[in-house]
Design an enzyme around this catalytic site. Structure first.
Site, PDB file in Angstrom:
ATOM      1  N   ASN A  46     -20.888  -8.648  -0.621  1.00  0.00           N
ATOM      2  CA  ASN A  46     -20.301  -9.948  -0.945  1.00  0.00           C
ATOM      3  C   ASN A  46     -18.823  -9.987  -0.580  1.00  0.00           C
ATOM      4  O   ASN A  46     -18.323 -10.975  -0.022  1.00  0.00           O
ATOM      5  CB  ASN A  46     -20.456 -10.242  -2.435  1.00  0.00           C
ATOM      6  CG  ASN A  46     -21.873 -10.607  -2.832  1.00  0.00           C
ATOM      7  OD1 ASN A  46     -22.712 -10.876  -1.981  1.00  0.00           O
ATOM      8  ND2 ASN A  46     -22.141 -10.617  -4.119  1.00  0.00           N
ATOM      9  N   ARG A 371     -31.691 -20.538   7.911  1.00  0.00           N
ATOM     10  CA  ARG A 371     -31.815 -19.084   8.030  1.00  0.00           C
ATOM     11  C   ARG A 371     -33.289 -18.712   7.899  1.00  0.00           C
ATOM     12  O   ARG A 371     -33.987 -19.236   7.034  1.00  0.00           O
ATOM     13  CB  ARG A 371     -31.030 -18.359   6.939  1.00  0.00           C
ATOM     14  CG  ARG A 371     -29.533 -18.595   6.925  1.00  0.00           C
ATOM     15  CD  ARG A 371     -28.868 -17.692   5.883  1.00  0.00           C
ATOM     16  NE  ARG A 371     -27.547 -18.157   5.503  1.00  0.00           N
ATOM     17  CZ  ARG A 371     -26.433 -17.858   6.163  1.00  0.00           C
ATOM     18  NH1 ARG A 371     -26.502 -17.103   7.237  1.00  0.00           N
ATOM     19  NH2 ARG A 371     -25.262 -18.309   5.742  1.00  0.00           N
ATOM     20  N   ARG A 401     -23.593 -19.465   9.278  1.00  0.00           N
ATOM     21  CA  ARG A 401     -22.647 -18.351   9.334  1.00  0.00           C
ATOM     22  C   ARG A 401     -23.325 -16.991   9.270  1.00  0.00           C
ATOM     23  O   ARG A 401     -24.132 -16.738   8.388  1.00  0.00           O
ATOM     24  CB  ARG A 401     -21.623 -18.497   8.204  1.00  0.00           C
ATOM     25  CG  ARG A 401     -20.478 -17.506   8.279  1.00  0.00           C
ATOM     26  CD  ARG A 401     -19.375 -17.898   7.344  1.00  0.00           C
ATOM     27  NE  ARG A 401     -18.654 -19.061   7.838  1.00  0.00           N
ATOM     28  CZ  ARG A 401     -18.272 -20.079   7.072  1.00  0.00           C
ATOM     29  NH1 ARG A 401     -18.593 -20.102   5.801  1.00  0.00           N
ATOM     30  NH2 ARG A 401     -17.585 -21.071   7.582  1.00  0.00           N
ATOM     31  N   HIS A 431     -27.648 -28.415   6.582  1.00  0.00           N
ATOM     32  CA  HIS A 431     -27.978 -27.391   5.592  1.00  0.00           C
ATOM     33  C   HIS A 431     -29.229 -27.745   4.789  1.00  0.00           C
ATOM     34  O   HIS A 431     -29.686 -26.971   3.962  1.00  0.00           O
ATOM     35  CB  HIS A 431     -26.789 -27.204   4.647  1.00  0.00           C
ATOM     36  CG  HIS A 431     -26.767 -25.878   3.950  1.00  0.00           C
ATOM     37  ND1 HIS A 431     -27.310 -25.691   2.698  1.00  0.00           N
ATOM     38  CD2 HIS A 431     -26.286 -24.669   4.339  1.00  0.00           C
ATOM     39  CE1 HIS A 431     -27.147 -24.429   2.333  1.00  0.00           C
ATOM     40  NE2 HIS A 431     -26.541 -23.787   3.304  1.00  0.00           N
ATOM     41  N   TYR A 464     -34.439 -14.626  -4.298  1.00  0.00           N
ATOM     42  CA  TYR A 464     -33.453 -15.683  -4.529  1.00  0.00           C
ATOM     43  C   TYR A 464     -34.076 -16.760  -5.417  1.00  0.00           C
ATOM     44  O   TYR A 464     -35.252 -17.097  -5.268  1.00  0.00           O
ATOM     45  CB  TYR A 464     -33.025 -16.322  -3.213  1.00  0.00           C
ATOM     46  CG  TYR A 464     -32.058 -15.503  -2.386  1.00  0.00           C
ATOM     47  CD1 TYR A 464     -31.685 -14.213  -2.759  1.00  0.00           C
ATOM     48  CD2 TYR A 464     -31.527 -16.021  -1.213  1.00  0.00           C
ATOM     49  CE1 TYR A 464     -30.812 -13.472  -1.988  1.00  0.00           C
ATOM     50  CE2 TYR A 464     -30.647 -15.272  -0.432  1.00  0.00           C
ATOM     51  CZ  TYR A 464     -30.296 -14.015  -0.829  1.00  0.00           C
ATOM     52  OH  TYR A 464     -29.435 -13.281  -0.064  1.00  0.00           O
TER      53      TYR A 464
END
Length: 511
Positions: A46, A371, A401, A431, A464
């Site tokens: 992170n 992603r 990113r 997004h 997640y």
């Protein structure tokens, strides 16, 4: 301090407080041991991304003289000063956690990260063979002198800096650097007794055999270091006719961007440290002396190599509704399905794409991808759908990113399979996570839709926390169609029927 200052917390300092909370999980005795070292690795990972993006952005602001204050009344320069103070303390805390606690707890469980002088004769033989047969032919030492400039140091790579001198002439020091090769595993598993797990880091092996790369010279000093570069891209989108080409050019440039952080072995001498600082042009506050192995992200691999279920969280099996998986379109037509991942399985979402790719009644699939995993089944099914004659349109966000290269690769693979690919939009980062399946049924055309807060990544969906829905709601389907028309063309619908309210509801639940 004004009332405005009291009411707001700086975004970057708030994020650092979050990462400190992750670090506390590594320090929590109630967590299983291998989970604790994984939390320590996550803390380090992170922090790396934080520097490469957020710190890099602030440094860019300072370099161009931007002095505006944020909501917390801090200028970019003041933010950097506070960030440096907090992150230095966080790094020290991370290594205290590792050195004083976790190393001992691991040793109690016969899990050891060893130095060369701690190896058994059997392990020494193994390491020697590994170095001579595999590592030595690959590694290239880089000398630095008047004819050989300081080499490009790859972002986040582990390197070894050394002062050497010719045999018999110790007064004339020369500088050299070696990159620890990334084609080998950094964590080397050593032969050990049953029930024991011994490891050594690749850089430890290289330092031990360093003299093999400098025949006729003696090693005066050697120390590991790692650089971190500005990975925030400057894409001049308003002037870019080919967004994909511009992203590819920026990816090349950022490997040579400014160094914004230098990690060095805490035992490095002042002279060797000064040599690195001068060559890399690093300021004092950006130097991080490390009291242990540089870059603790390797602990995730080490935990995986041990694979002891007694030292991990109990396995969790997510819920899957069997009826939905058997007759997916019919079930979605009957009612909406709301998912709370990872407690609800992500399998129905993958099955939604798979079923659509082969179903003769499906006419089109439209999807946004931000992603995906390295071996994504969704990419595979979208390609198969196009090969099966479906109209497949995919927006692949090439500005995601640190996934830019991965997404460019997948976008090109989808194009080869016959999909219509949109490489993101100029001036906008897409997004949203949205899939629309158009199906011809007995009573006419029907739209099926998936919308979620998480990426279409089958790996990260297992841990997640995200929300998602599968629905055949007609008004939401029209909204989804309008969104894809906006993304692929010049459509500007004046309003949406249901999607805005639904997105707000899902996001509110997710937060």
């Amino acid at each position: 301090m004004s009332e405005e200052q009291v009411n707001f917390i700086n975004r970057e300092l708030s994020w650092l407080a979050f990462n400190d909370r992750v670090l506390e999980e590594a320090r929590d005795k109630n967590n299983p041991l291998l989970e604790r070292i994984k939390f320590l690795a996550i803390t380090a990972s992170n922090l790396d991304e934080f520097f490469m993006v957020r710190v890099a952005s602030l440094k860019k602001m300072v370099s161009v003289g931007f002095t505006d204050r944020d909501a917390a009344r801090l200028t970019p320069k003041e933010q950097l000063a506070e960030i440096a103070e907090v992150t230095h303390k966080m790094v020290d805390k991370s290594y205290r956690t590792w050195n004083r606690t976790l190393v001992k707890r691991l040793q109690e469980k016969q899990i050891r990260l060893l130095k060369m002088d701690q190896l058994s004769s059997r392990a020494q033989t193994f390491v020697h063979h590994f170095f001579e047969q595999e590592v030595y032919p690959v590694v290239t030492p880089m000398a630095v002198d008047s004819s050989r400039p300081f080499p490009l140091i790859v972002n986040t790579s582990i390197n070894i800096a050394a002062f050497i001198h010719k045999e018999g002439n110790p007064k004339k020091k020369e500088f050299a650097t070696i990159q620890v090769p990334t084609i080998f595993k950094r964590v080397v598993k050593l032969p050990s007794l049953e029930g024991e797990h011994d490891f050594i880091l690749l850089e430890e092996i290289l330092i031990h055999y360093l003299n093999r790369f400098f025949v006729g010279y003696e090693i005066k000093e050697a120390a590991c270091y790692r650089v971190m570069r500005n990975m925030d891209m400057d894409v001049a989108e308003k002037d870019t006719s080919d967004l994909l080409k511009e992203i590819e050019e920026q990816l090349k440039k950022r490997e040579r961007s400014n160094v914004i952080r230098l990690e060095v072995d805490a035992n490095i001498s002042k002279h060797l440290n000064k040599r690195l600082v001068k060559a890399l042009k690093v300021s004092e506050e950006d130097i991080y002396p490390i009291k242990g192995p540089i870059d603790l992200t390797f602990l995730t691999k080490m935990a995986s190599a041990v694979n002891d279920e007694t030292l991990l969280y109990e396995p969790f099996k997510p819920y899957v509704e069997a009826d939905l998986m058997q007759d997916l379109f019919a079930k979605i037509k009957e009612k909406d399905y709301f998912f709370h991942h990872p407690y609800d399985s992500f399998d129905p979402v993958i099955e939604f794409i798979r079923r659509a790719s082969t179903d003769e009644a499906v006419l089109a699939i439209k999807m946004t991808l931000y992603r995906v995993s390295g071996d994504s089944p969704i990419i595979k099914y979208l390609g198969e759908a196009a090969e099966n004659g479906k109209q497949v349109t995919v927006l692949v966000e090439v500005k995601a990113r640190f996934d830019e290269e991965n997404n460019i690769h997948w976008a090109q693979e989808l194009e080869k399979a016959g999909c219509h690919v949109i490489y993101g939009l100029v001036g906008l980062k897409t997004h949203c996570k949205l899939t629309l399946v158009v199906r011809r049924e007995e009573d006419g055309i029907r739209r099926y839709m998936h919308m979620g807060t998480g990426n279409y990544n089958d790996i990260t969906a297992k841990f997640y926390t995200d929300m998602g829905i599968l629905t055949a709601n007609a008004e939401m389907g029209i909204d989804a169609t309008n969104i894809f028309n906006m993304l692929s063309g010049y459509s500007e619908p004046p309003f949406f029927y249901e999607l805005v309210n639904c997105a707000a509801l899902v996001t509110r639940h997710a937060s």
